[in-house]
Each structure stands twice: as structure tokens, then as C-alpha cells.
Design an enzyme around this catalytic site. Sequence first.
Site, PDB file in Angstrom:
ATOM      1  N   ASP A  67       0.829  -1.196   0.000  1.00 11.31           N
ATOM      2  CA  ASP A  67       0.000   0.000   0.000  1.00 11.31           C
ATOM      3  C   ASP A  67       0.872   1.257   0.000  1.00 11.31           C
ATOM      4  O   ASP A  67       2.016   1.247   0.482  1.00 11.31           O
ATOM      5  CB  ASP A  67      -0.892   0.042   1.243  1.00 11.31           C
ATOM      6  N   PHE A  68       0.322   2.332  -0.492  1.00  8.69           N
ATOM      7  CA  PHE A  68       0.965   3.646  -0.484  1.00  8.69           C
ATOM      8  C   PHE A  68       1.513   3.984   0.899  1.00  8.69           C
ATOM      9  O   PHE A  68       2.640   4.473   1.046  1.00  8.69           O
ATOM     10  CB  PHE A  68      -0.066   4.688  -0.932  1.00  8.69           C
TER      11      PHE A  68
END
Length: 302
Positions: A67-68
Site C-alpha cells: 500500500d501507499f
Amino acid sequence: MDAGRTESLSVVYQSRDFLVVNKHWDLRIDSRMWRETPTLQKQLRHRFPELADPDTCYGFRFCHQLDFSTSGALCVALNKAAAGRAYKCFKERRVTKAYLALVRGHVRENQMTISYAIGRNSTEGRAHTMCIEGTQGCENPKPSLTELEVLEHGLYAGAPVSKVLLRPLTGRTHQLRVHCSALSHPVVGDLTYGQALDQEDQPFRMMLHAFYLRIPTHTECVEACTPDPFVPALDACWSPHTLVQSLDQLVQVLRTAPDPGPTEGSPAPCSPPTPPSKPPETEAQRASCLQWLSEWTLEPDN
């Protein structure tokens, strides 16, 4: 390490066929946005221009996703053959991954297996999020397993938290974040699945980190352990007071454990796997595999 700088790239493993980098938090892996944004792909192109693959859209074949907001170990295959070998390990669930996290509250059980099935959330306003089976709007839930071990109890900015080691045994989107939230122990700083807090109380990042990775391909064991970012020396808001289990001991367990395999038996760590017995691959399956390998992408599992 500043995520916004192209020069900020930490490499923890490198061979002829693979790189493992320690991804910064709040950093996209790649982007098709028109405006300039910092991405891991741009950092790789800056550091290793000679390794960029012109046959791919972004120049590099990422073996999995983070994920970011998640930091930590991310593997990059440097050619199509290496990507295929890693893909086989992921497909047969022979990859070992372990994450570190700070979660809200003091987790009572020192060890547990979380087994909530996870599906996509169809509730209005919750697009692109996941939820556990039985939740209103949960579509197509799939079995999901996460092992959790408590390392320490303490306080973060005065609030009770636990430091935990998480091992995803399946690879559902946002699995670790959803499972922790389902236990009423959301990841500190998780604005999507966490408890609503005043903005002033939010930490500077989401406290989830891909700590350990092992991909036992038949030609090479890709193994990397990243530095622990959740220590008081790096974050004065984190104040541990009770040691439950030693992280160093758990790392030794991870390193010496037999690699997961689709067949019975316990092969030595990172040893060549015994070919599994399985039905012949269909044309549709082969076409799907080739399409997937052409860009080499997986859904994030954290």
C-alpha cells in the site's frame, strides 16, 4: 530517508535477478498521473538506469505490492525469467512475509490466528475498501488467515498500543489492516480502517511495515530483513513498557522455518521445492498467467 527525493532508495538485497528495496511510507510504487509525483519506479530508474526493462510499462517488474502508506521490503525482478520464478512461488504460497505494526490497545492474547473472511465493501462511500464477512455490503468474501504475535505493550502519544508481528498466510487486499481492525485493534495511523480520532492525534504515518521477506525460487533464495522502524530512538511518541516476546528470536524462527509448500513434507529452508502434483494447466489459465506476467503486478495484501 525522504520519500520525496529521487535519490532516497534503500536497497537491502541485490543479485543478478532480483532487488529487494526498503520502500518508504507514503510512496507510490508507480503512477500514470500526468503531474510529477515521487514513485519507487522513479527512484529505481535514477539509481539503476541500466537495469530498467524497456519491455515493461514502468521499467521494472514488481513481484508484489505494498500500500501507499506501508513501508518495507518490496521485491523487484530484473528480467522476465526471474519474474516467472517468483510468480510460481507466490502462486504456490511458498513465500514467507512478516510485518511489524503498532496497533491500538493492548492485545490480550500473545499469539493468535485471525481467520475472518474478507470481501469488497459495496457500501456507498466505501469504494475501494474491504470488510469482513457478515458486514453489511460485504461482497464475495474469501477465506483469509493472519498469524499475530505480540512483541511489546506500551504507549503511543500517551494512548495504549501493542507492537505486533503479523504473518499473512493468504494475500487479500488490505488483509492485515482489515484483520487488525476486526479485532478492535486497528493499526495506528490507519485512516481507512482505524478508529476516528482528532486530526491532531494522528501520527505522522501509518504504523505498518513489511519487515521480512523470503521467496525460495528454485535457483535462488531471495531473503531480506529490513530495519525495525518502530523503536523509541526513531519515534519519541512510542514508549514500550512491557516486553512480551523478543523480535530477534522470532526472526531466527522465521529464518530457520521450512518454506511453505503446496505438497506435504518439510523441505529445508529455501531448498528446491518438490514439484507439486496438479492437473494440467488450461489454455485459459496459461493466457491469464502470461497476461499477468507481462506487467507483473499483485494486489496489496496489507
